[in-house]
Design a protein around this motif. Structure first.
Motif, mmCIF file in Angstrom:
data_model
loop_
_atom_site.group_PDB
_atom_site.id
_atom_site.type_symbol
_atom_site.label_atom_id
_atom_site.label_comp_id
_atom_site.label_asym_id
_atom_site.label_seq_id
_atom_site.Cartn_x
_atom_site.Cartn_y
_atom_site.Cartn_z
ATOM 1 N N LEU A 80 0.810 -1.215 0.000
ATOM 2 C CA LEU A 80 0.000 0.000 0.000
ATOM 3 C C LEU A 80 0.847 1.270 0.000
ATOM 4 O O LEU A 80 0.526 2.218 -0.726
ATOM 5 C CB LEU A 80 -0.980 -0.018 1.178
ATOM 6 C CG LEU A 80 -2.277 0.739 0.920
ATOM 7 C CD1 LEU A 80 -2.985 0.204 -0.314
ATOM 8 C CD2 LEU A 80 -3.206 0.648 2.115
ATOM 9 N N ILE A 111 1.777 1.773 -3.448
ATOM 10 C CA ILE A 111 0.640 2.202 -4.278
ATOM 11 C C ILE A 111 0.357 3.678 -4.051
ATOM 12 O O ILE A 111 0.093 4.437 -4.990
ATOM 13 C CB ILE A 111 -0.588 1.326 -3.964
ATOM 14 C CG1 ILE A 111 -0.330 -0.099 -4.452
ATOM 15 C CG2 ILE A 111 -1.825 1.878 -4.636
ATOM 16 C CD1 ILE A 111 -1.380 -1.088 -4.016
ATOM 17 N N VAL A 112 0.453 4.106 -2.784
ATOM 18 C CA VAL A 112 0.228 5.530 -2.497
ATOM 19 C C VAL A 112 1.303 6.369 -3.163
ATOM 20 O O VAL A 112 1.032 7.434 -3.745
ATOM 21 C CB VAL A 112 0.198 5.760 -0.974
ATOM 22 C CG1 VAL A 112 0.141 7.239 -0.660
ATOM 23 C CG2 VAL A 112 -0.988 5.036 -0.366
ATOM 24 N N PHE A 117 0.558 6.627 -6.697
ATOM 25 C CA PHE A 117 -0.560 7.564 -6.859
ATOM 26 C C PHE A 117 -0.056 9.000 -6.861
ATOM 27 O O PHE A 117 -0.427 9.815 -7.719
ATOM 28 C CB PHE A 117 -1.554 7.318 -5.718
ATOM 29 C CG PHE A 117 -2.676 8.298 -5.636
ATOM 30 C CD1 PHE A 117 -3.719 8.253 -6.551
ATOM 31 C CD2 PHE A 117 -2.710 9.253 -4.639
ATOM 32 C CE1 PHE A 117 -4.764 9.154 -6.471
ATOM 33 C CE2 PHE A 117 -3.747 10.151 -4.547
ATOM 34 C CZ PHE A 117 -4.783 10.100 -5.470
ATOM 35 N N PHE A 137 -7.829 9.967 -3.888
ATOM 36 C CA PHE A 137 -7.249 9.120 -2.845
ATOM 37 C C PHE A 137 -8.351 8.276 -2.198
ATOM 38 O O PHE A 137 -8.210 7.071 -2.030
ATOM 39 C CB PHE A 137 -6.549 9.983 -1.792
ATOM 40 C CG PHE A 137 -5.899 9.178 -0.712
ATOM 41 C CD1 PHE A 137 -4.655 8.607 -0.911
ATOM 42 C CD2 PHE A 137 -6.539 8.970 0.510
ATOM 43 C CE1 PHE A 137 -4.061 7.844 0.071
ATOM 44 C CE2 PHE A 137 -5.953 8.213 1.494
ATOM 45 C CZ PHE A 137 -4.701 7.647 1.273
ATOM 46 N N ILE A 182 -7.598 4.656 -3.738
ATOM 47 C CA ILE A 182 -6.817 3.927 -2.737
ATOM 48 C C ILE A 182 -7.734 3.273 -1.715
ATOM 49 O O ILE A 182 -7.625 2.079 -1.427
ATOM 50 C CB ILE A 182 -5.828 4.881 -2.022
ATOM 51 C CG1 ILE A 182 -4.983 5.626 -3.045
ATOM 52 C CG2 ILE A 182 -4.968 4.100 -1.048
ATOM 53 C CD1 ILE A 182 -4.032 4.770 -3.827
ATOM 54 N N LEU A 183 -8.644 4.044 -1.159
ATOM 55 C CA LEU A 183 -9.431 3.526 -0.039
ATOM 56 C C LEU A 183 -10.650 2.748 -0.497
ATOM 57 O O LEU A 183 -11.403 2.257 0.348
ATOM 58 C CB LEU A 183 -9.868 4.678 0.872
ATOM 59 C CG LEU A 183 -8.724 5.445 1.534
ATOM 60 C CD1 LEU A 183 -9.269 6.482 2.486
ATOM 61 C CD2 LEU A 183 -7.785 4.509 2.261
ATOM 62 N N VAL A 213 -8.589 -0.010 -4.507
ATOM 63 C CA VAL A 213 -7.466 -0.876 -4.140
ATOM 64 C C VAL A 213 -7.889 -1.870 -3.060
ATOM 65 O O VAL A 213 -7.516 -3.049 -3.097
ATOM 66 C CB VAL A 213 -6.267 -0.014 -3.683
ATOM 67 C CG1 VAL A 213 -5.205 -0.870 -3.043
ATOM 68 C CG2 VAL A 213 -5.678 0.726 -4.865
ATOM 69 N N PRO A 259 -6.557 4.996 6.812
ATOM 70 C CA PRO A 259 -5.145 4.667 6.584
ATOM 71 C C PRO A 259 -4.318 4.731 7.861
ATOM 72 O O PRO A 259 -3.386 3.935 8.030
ATOM 73 C CB PRO A 259 -4.684 5.714 5.555
ATOM 74 C CG PRO A 259 -5.747 6.728 5.500
ATOM 75 C CD PRO A 259 -7.003 6.103 5.959
#
Lengths: 385, 349
Positions: free
Chosen positions: A38, A41-42, A45, A242, A246-247, A250, A361
């Motif tokens: 993660l 990945i962030v 991003f 995001f 992401i939240l 992903v 997160p």
């Protein structure tokens, strides 16, 4: 040496044994758990947001797409476990979602990049220069008709080729392992791993909905209205993406592809071993607060107080500070300008949703780093956070 | 000069009654005050009925505050038959004689003034075929009504109208009123009877529908399904649990693990995960319960040591019944409330 993908569907044994790839698979498996993947990945991003003028160029974007497709689908040919995951009829929407997210992201950022370059140069927007008016009939109606026919055909073919799996009757004594929600809820199920069911099952989804409802009201920036831009509203687009990519996306991908039996985490090339032993011991924030010597090796060591509210004082203070002190702090420091632009009430509504979103997160990172289970642990009152 | 006296042969009420009760008080045999008007009782339309009541009718006519009681008299030979019986009334009646109206009944051909008025007036004939067809009104109906001699008795007006073609000759007004009064009553009775039958049937049908619905509701309240198995079940003998460990034989049927703990206790552990209610699996290799939904882990005692489960697994009441072990699932014991120390939550083995 390549195998025919249609042989895959026919159930032959098409897999190519490539021993030199074993090291790569092992590497990917080792780095795929969210505590390692993660952050990357962030990072990816953030890089994508910063370099959006470069990677959206058609040549680069097409190259990225080809590389993604080759790796994503090519890996099916060289690994059985990965092939098992991807070919599952339930998981096909995830592949479509990943490609769809990529394509839509590119579409938006490509136009944003073109507009932003023009805005910097003081030129009019793309749409203003181009007369893109079309007629409802025949242009729009024809397009809609074609889309309708294509969508129907795709759905029919999909339903015929990949029928919905029919499983054994539900048995409460033997639930499937792992038990998974519908794919679009797996982000929620992944949140439930880190929070109390009341928090992740009720409060956070409600906050997502109220946040989406409130968003148009606390976004007073008139720019980007009717045209694509990133330069003129970086905060809004970054935070939204995001939260969504992401939240949500992903976490769905993790939940669908990488959560195996007993809800353990498995790499994409790992065998789903139901008997895999994963050492996990979660501790509460109060344990760290009263007893850091045992857990961290330094500091003090007290017995946990009897009174549950005194016992959990650290978590209560932390949560109160996070929710009630952090927004005013932001308003006086880094978000000072935004607070003045939005006005106090709008800003605090926005900031409240923002800090709650950031809690996810934060909690995940603390779970991975400190095996932290709950900030507040009051099972006596069914109150946990 | 032969002695004569007046006797009332006809009495009627001209328009303008204020429904004041005075006439009924004076002469209840003739007058009847109704809700909105005052009528002459049907019996009083006969000459023979009114003649003996002449004094009280005259009193009533005198006493009428708006003077709408009219009557017609004839001269009869002989002394007043009621003299001496009702002297006071007679005296009063005598005083009012001069005021008594005397209207002559028109006989023979109709009054030409009337005929022309009625011809000119538009009169609703309500589709009656025996009346002249529609005509243009040159005089409003109200004009006719005004022209009517109000002091004339109803049958006198009718007689005036007979020749005009609007009123069929025949039954006298008094007779018609009498018949009408009785007819109304008869019609009311018959209509009431018919209506009440229909209304009763409708209410009965509605009641039947409600009763049926209530019956259906009743079967909702008491559904015909298999009841839940009793919460108390017999879980074999202690010898069925010879070693420390978790026993699965009642997981599927009762949702309970029997666990023999190292500390010398036999406990009944609920199979419901305290996180979101899934059913965990016992992993003998790890010596833990592991939930397939969100990865909550519980040790052999049921303590939550990993994953999101907020509370330890719940325990049920367990006790001996003779040599048998009995579990009561209706009682729950929660560790975080300090209930696991309750002697009902375990068996010493």
């Amino acid at each position: 040496m390549f195998s025919n993908p249609f042989l895959l569907a026919a159930g032959r044994d098409p897999f190519v044994e490539l021993p030199q790839l074993e090291g790569v698979k092992q590497f990917v498996n080792n780095w795929s758990p969210p505590e390692f993947s993660l952050p990357f990945i962030v990072l990816l991003f953030i890089v994508l947001l910063l370099t959006y003028k470069k990677w959206t160029k058609p040549v680069i974007a097409l190259t990225l797409l080809v590389v993604f497709v080759v790796v994503y689908f090519g890996a099916m040919l060289v690994d059985y476990n990965y092939y098992e995951i991807l070919k599952k009829a339930d998981n096909v929407p995830i592949t479509i979602m990943l490609l769809g997210c990529g394509i839509f992201l590119w579409t938006a950022f490509r136009q944003a990049a073109r507009n932003d370059v023009r805005l910097e140069a003081g030129k009019p927007l793309v749409d203003e220069e181009r007369d893109d008016k079309v007629l409802v009939w025949p242009d729009l109606v024809y397009t809609e008709l074609i889309c309708l026919v294509l969508a129907s055909a795709v759905l029919v073919i999909w339903a015929v080729v990949l029928p919905a799996p029919l499983e054994s009757p539900a048995n409460p004594a033997g639930p499937p392992n792992p038990s998974k929600a519908p794919w679009y809820f797996l982000g929620l199920q992944e949140m439930l791993v880190y929070f109390d069911p009341w928090m992740a099952g009720v409060i956070l989804p409600v906050m997502i909905i109220t946040g989406l409802i409130a968003m148009p009201y606390f976004d007073t920036n008139p720019k980007g209205n009717g045209y694509y831009t990133f330069r003129e509203r970086p905060f809004a687009i970054s935070v939204w993406l995001f939260g969504f990519l992401i939240l949500w996306v992903v976490l769905i991908v993790f939940g669908v592809f990488l959560r195996g039996p007993n809800w353990n985490f498995f790499g994409p090339f790992a065998y789903w071993d139901a008997n895999m032993q994963v050492p996990l011991t979660n501790v509460m924030m109060s344990d760290y607060f009263w007893n850091p010597k045992d857990l961290l090796g330094f500091g003090w060591s007290y017995a946990l107080p009897k009174n549950p509210f005194i016992r959990e004082i650290s978590g209560i203070v932390f949560t109160a500070a996070w929710v009630f002190i952090l927004p005013p702090l932001l308003a006086r420091t880094v978000m000072r300008k935004m607070c003045m632009q939005l006005g106090t009430f709008r800003f605090y509504v926005m900031a409240f949703h923002l800090v709650i979103m950031a809690m996810l997160p934060l909690k995940m990172a603390l779970r991975w780093l400190l095996t932290l289970k709950y900030f507040i642990y009051l099972p006596e009152y069914n109150l946990n956070l | 000069m032969a002695e004569t006296h007046e006797e009332v042969v006809k009495v009627w009420i001209a328009p303008g009654c204020i429904v004041c009760d005075a006439c009924e008080t004076d002469c209840p045999d003739v007058f009847e005050v109704q809700e909105e008007t005052c009528i002459i009782r049907p019996d009083a339309h006969s000459e023979d009925f009114t003649k003996p009541l002449t004094p009280s009718i005259k009193v009533a006519a005198e006493g009428c505050p708006v003077d709408v009681i009219k009557f017609e008299t004839v001269q009869v030979d002989g002394p007043e038959p009621w003299a001496g019986q009702e002297e006071e009334a007679a005296t009063t009646a005598g005083a009012g004689l001069t005021a008594g109206p005397a209207v002559t009944i028109p006989q023979g051909p109709p009054d030409p003034k009337w005929a022309s008025l009625l011809t000119a007036a538009q009169i609703s004939h309500r589709g009656r075929s025996d009346l002249p067809a529609e005509r243009t009104a040159t005089v409003p109906v109200e004009a006719v009504a005004e022209a009517l001699p109000l002091n004339a008795p109803p049958d006198a007006s009718a007689a005036a109208m007979v020749g005009s073609g609007y009123v069929r000759p025949g039954t006298s007004v008094a007779e018609r009123i009498r018949v009408q009064g009785e007819g109304v009553t008869r019609r009311e009775v018959s209509v009431l009877g018919g209506v009440s039958v229909v209304v009763l049937a409708a209410w009965g049908a509605l009641g039947g529908v409600f009763a049926t619905c209530l019956g259906a509701l009743q079967s909702f309240m008491v559904p015909k399904v298999t009841k839940e198995p009793p919460s108390i079940f017999r879980a074999g003998r202690v010898t069925d649990y010879p070693e420390v460990g978790v026993y699965m034989q009642y997981k599927g049927s009762q949702g309970v693990w029997l666990a023999r703990l190292a500390e010398g206790k036999l406990v009944a552990i609920s199979t419901t995960c305290t996180h979101l209610g899934c059913i965990p699996n016992w992993l003998p290799g790890d010596q833990k319960f592991k939930c397939p939904c969100h990865g909550s882990g519980f040790d052999a005692k049921g303590m939550n040591f990993e994953g999101p489960a907020p509370r330890p697994l719940e325990r049920h009441k367990i006790y001996f019944s003779g040599e048998f072990v009995v579990v009561d699932k209706s009682k729950k014991y929660r560790q975080e409330l300090g209930q696991w120390s309750s002697p009902e939550s375990f068996i010493e083995v």
